[in-house]
Every structure is written in structure tokens, then in C-alpha cells.
Scaffold this active site. Sequence first.
Site, mmCIF file in Angstrom:
data_model
loop_
_atom_site.group_PDB
_atom_site.id
_atom_site.type_symbol
_atom_site.label_atom_id
_atom_site.label_comp_id
_atom_site.label_asym_id
_atom_site.label_seq_id
_atom_site.Cartn_x
_atom_site.Cartn_y
_atom_site.Cartn_z
ATOM 1 C CB ALA A 77 -0.912 0.002 1.225
ATOM 2 C CB CYS A 78 0.863 4.279 -2.098
ATOM 3 S SG CYS A 78 1.468 5.984 -2.018
ATOM 4 C CB ILE A 79 3.781 5.329 2.825
ATOM 5 C CG1 ILE A 79 3.690 5.839 4.273
ATOM 6 C CG2 ILE A 79 4.682 6.209 1.980
ATOM 7 C CD1 ILE A 79 4.962 5.656 5.064
ATOM 8 C CB SER A 82 -1.423 4.222 3.625
ATOM 9 O OG SER A 82 -1.384 3.142 2.715
#
Lengths: 119, 119, 97, 97, 126, 126
Positions: A77-79, A82
Site C-alpha cells: 500500500a502506498c504510504i 495510506s
Amino acid sequence: MNIGILLKEGPYNHQASDTAYNFAEAAIKRGHRIDAVFLYNDGVLNVSKLMDPPQDDRNISSRWTVFSQKYGVKIFACIVASKRRSINEDVLIEGGVITGLGTFTDIATRNDRLVTFGD
Amino acid sequence: MNIGILLKEGPYNHQASDTAYNFAEAAIKRGHRIDAVFLYNDGVLNVSKLMDPPQDDRNISSRWTVFSQKYGVKIFACIVASKRRSINEDVLIEGGVITGLGTFTDIATRNDRLVTFGD
Amino acid sequence: MLHTVNKSPFGNDTLETCIRFALPGDPILLIEDGVYAVQGGNRFASMIETILKKNPVFALQPDLSARGISVITNGVTTVDYEGFVELVEQHHVNSWL
Amino acid sequence: MLHTVNKSPFGNDTLETCIRFALPGDPILLIEDGVYAVQGGNRFASMIETILKKNPVFALQPDLSARGISVITNGVTTVDYEGFVELVEQHHVNSWL
Amino acid sequence: MDFVQDMNIKKIMHVLRHAPHGTIYTYEGLEMILIMATYDQDISVVFIGDGVYALKKGQETSGIGIKGFARTFSALDGYDVEKLYVDQLSLEERGLREDDLVVDVEVLSSEKIGALMKEQDVIIQH
Amino acid sequence: MDFVQDMNIKKIMHVLRHAPHGTIYTYEGLEMILIMATYDQDISVVFIGDGVYALKKGQETSGIGIKGFARTFSALDGYDVEKLYVDQLSLEERGLREDDLVVDVEVLSSEKIGALMKEQDVIIQH
């Protein structure tokens, strides 16, 4: 063949997560390797372990955990996406990894195919 | 006038939450009472306190908390929609209330107006 | 009844659908990406002129400004959020999503 | 190049846009709500026939079944998820969202 | 598995088709492009449909309380992302000219853009 | 503030405009209608655009792994939700007839539906 998956919508609200999952299962059955699933935009909502749908419905985040364990595939998941959407390490499912877009760049470039699912 | 608000999309991904907020502030400035904000579909994602956007951006869930405290307005999230989308009491912002659709029926029927924001 | 439309008319038929059900005299308020419908000189200028014969058309100024739209189709009225509230005072609301 | 389209052609122009950029011979795969485009007898039957002159058109059978579409426009090929994977084996993918 | 070394240079095209502000797709697309640009890939960006509105000059977002980002497109040049293509029909339908856009772009026919798509290793639609 | 007592009977219209399965709007719309129906309101449901596809007979969702709900529309009758209206043009454009739908509905012109909308206290678009 090595295939990467980009998933851009959250669970339940759009079919994208279901289609990505069904496609990934079929690809593995045909002998391909799903290299990684990368979540972007609302897609990051797929990896919250707090999900608790009605009992007669699929649990989408648990399904990703099982998928991850069964085939050794990480759900990234892209930080930045997120953090906007309240996903952090405390709520992350097993098999989920919060990471940067550099990881996605690597997934996009090292695979034979990238298939995107979204709205 | 008493005005209820129905918000059907999550934060950041769609403008709906911003428009609902700006409308609600303007309504209060004109002397109206915002009776309640009800969250449905992905709208329930508005009330997670885990939200952590970049520092130069608005924090949408904190903004709803401030709004709630300033004007005494509850931000209701549908419980079934919330459970699907990983929203529960543990992550709920101050001013947020997880409740059933009966609450929404009441909001829809007792107000002079219902205004919906979504995708 | 006040009708709100929040989708760009390019690629989405929400505005057209709304118009099909709006009664003569019902105000139409364009918000969010819906305001592209009244951008002067685009493909929808003549559609807006046709709508204006039956319905007053409003567009939310903060959304126009956010999108860099300074020239709008003749006959369209701009309102700020306060004007949006005024329209809601006068009418029940049908939000086309 | 394989083009996928997941939006209903009613009310959304994704399929039209996709067709404008697809090269002759590129396969078009309709998935999710995109499969409504090949429902036999609806408004898009003739558009699909035009597309078929330049591009093979596929539709995902599980999505057709889920939507109760049993009659589809002539010339369209149905595939299951395995067939979707086969198309991906043969082509790079352009997913129109 | 090392995620940074061993990266091949690939032809990657980003397609922006959403208007700004109403949804986040174009903004988060731009965030992705800026990061990818630091990895020495062969990147191009294509604006189709309402995506061209993201480049419109004069966007002033303070009234809606959302951060504007039109100016960030100018930064792409500094990251060596120089292949910015705009679909001609999309521009015309919106009554816009190159003058109305915040950055220099190449305006192309749909045929030319279609041919460019065919050359790509990866296409990401936002 | 008591949320259950003191409820007035209002005319509430639900408008379903999304195809089933691709998005959740129609399904969660139906969930809302079923709950509201237990509160003795004057409820009507209108199917416009791709919303009419939600009523199509023969939906078999096992292949996509999503729970089907077309049959639940039949349950509305048991909750005294009997005003189901379908937009005629939407039905025609999709090559569908009343026979193709899982429940009995009243097919109305857009003018008639527009007039009904005008009468409502509350309209909820899903």
C-alpha cells in the site's frame, strides 16, 4: 510470466478489488507468477484488518491475507495514499506492507505485465 | 431552518466531503441549524481518527471533530457501511457516532431540508 | 425543487439526465466538476442556452475559481456557498450524483 | 495492446474514448459494468458492430452472468477469467478506468 | 528481492483523464509521476478528456479549501519529464488553446497518441 | 433529542441510477430502503438509467464472488413498499421490457417521474 497488479479502489464500494482478486487467482492457475499487488488511491483501504462485513459476504481484507500467504505475494500500500486514508501499521493485515512509490516503480518496470483495476 | 446532510463519499478521493463541510459552515453562518451529518457508503471513512495527511493539507476528520464541537452537531456513520469499511469505535473521532439507518430515517424526516453530497 | 449536478458533462450524462426530469422553473445548481458545463466556449454552451429557456442555471463560484474558469456562458448566475444555502432555503433539494 | 473497459457505455464515454485511441487489431475486453455495451438489443449494438470491423471485442462471461445478460451482440467473444489472463499473455495492457 | 537495484529503463506512459479537484486521481497521479521521475525511467504523460483541464491556467483553489497543484506540472521539466502530450480533440471540445495551459505541451491527434501507446511497456491510467 | 419517537410521515423518494455489482450504490440503497420501510414512511423507489439493470432477471453472481440481491427487490412488497417506478426511456434504450424485470413496476414517462419528484419532501439519490 511475471504479472504485477495495480489496484486503485477500496473494497465493496467498487468491484475493482474483486476483479483484481479473481484475475490474480486465474493467472496463478495458468502458471504465472503474481509478483505483487500494489494499492493506490482508495485502493489502500483493502488492507485494513478492522473490516467486518456481514457474515454471508466475503471478507475482502482476509481474502488478501490468505492470498498473500498461499502464494507468497505481498500486498503493498502506498504510504502517502495510506496516511490520507487512515491506514497505518496498527491496522495492517498480515501480508500487507506499507511502502513508497519507489516500490511501485520497481514492480511496474520489472514485470512482464502490469494490469490495473479501478473505477 | 433545520438542515440535515447526507455524505456518501470518503475524504480526499472525492470533493464531496469538502463541499459538504463548506455548505454546512455557510448554512450555520446564515443562521440555520445543521441538525446532523449522516455518513453512508464510503462516506463513513470521514470519521477515522487515524487520518494523517501531509502537513500542508487539510485534515478532514479533525475538521469534522472541530465542526462537531463548535456547533454541537453529531457526525453519524451507518453501522453496516462502517463495518464493511473498517470503521469501528476504536478509530472513531470525537463527535462521531456509529449508528443504524433508523437514525438516518429520523434525520431525513424531521428536517426541513436534506442535502446530499457524493460522487 | 433545486437540482444539483456535480459531474463534468464531458463523458458523463448526469446533467442531461437531470434536465430530463427537472420541471420548468426548477433551478439547476452546478457544483464541483459540474461547473465545467458553463465554461464559456466549450461544447456545452448551446446546451446551456437551451436549458436557460426553461430553467435558471447557477454555478458555484468557488468551484469555478478552483478550475480557472473566468468566462462563463451568458445567462448563468454565479453564487458562493451562501448563495447555495439561499437556494436550499427556497427549495427542496434533489442532488443528482 | 489489450484495452480493458469497465464502465457502462450508458452515461459514461470511456468505451468511446478507448476506441478513439485503439489501433486496428487491438483487442477490446469489456469487464464489470463495461459488459453492458454488448447486451444484445440495447442502444449500443450498432456501435459494437462498427468496432468489430477494426477490433476484436471480448466480454467477461462471469460479469455478463452476474448482470443477467444472456443474449449478446453478434461477433463478440466471451471469455472467463482464464481467457482474460490469456489475452494478457499476448498483449501489454491499457486499462481504461 | 531488491526493490531499487536492477531496475530496467522502461517506457512508461501516465494517462490523466480526470478533471482536477472533483476527484483526487489526477493529483495522486502527479504525485506518482514525480516519484517515478526520480528513477530514470522513460516517462511520458498524456492528457485526455477532462484531464486537459488540470493544465488550465488561473486555478485558484482557496475558496474550496483544497490545495491547488496546477503549478506543480511546471516542476516536471526539472525532473526530466519532458514528454507532455495533449489530445487535440479534448482541447478543442473544451474551447481551449495551448495558450490556456500552464506548461508547454505537444498537441497530438488521437492517431498519434494511439501509436505512442502501442510503443509503451507500461501504461498507467489515473 | 429522541431519534425514534416523534417521526412525521414524509414522502421520501429513493432514486437508483447505478448498475448492480460494478459499484455498491444500488445495493446499499436497497439496504437503506428496507430499513426505512420499517418506519412507516411514504416511500417510493425510482429506477433511472443503469438503475433499471438492477431489476434484470437471471442475474447469477457466483462467478464474480459477490452476493446477488436482485431477488431482494421482491421483498419490498412485504414491507409495503409498493411504489416502484421505472423510467420508460431508460428501459427502452436498454432493449428491455417489463417482462425482463424481477418485480412488477410502473413504467412512467420522464414527465410523470419529474412531477412525482416535485411532490416529495425528501429525495435520496444512491
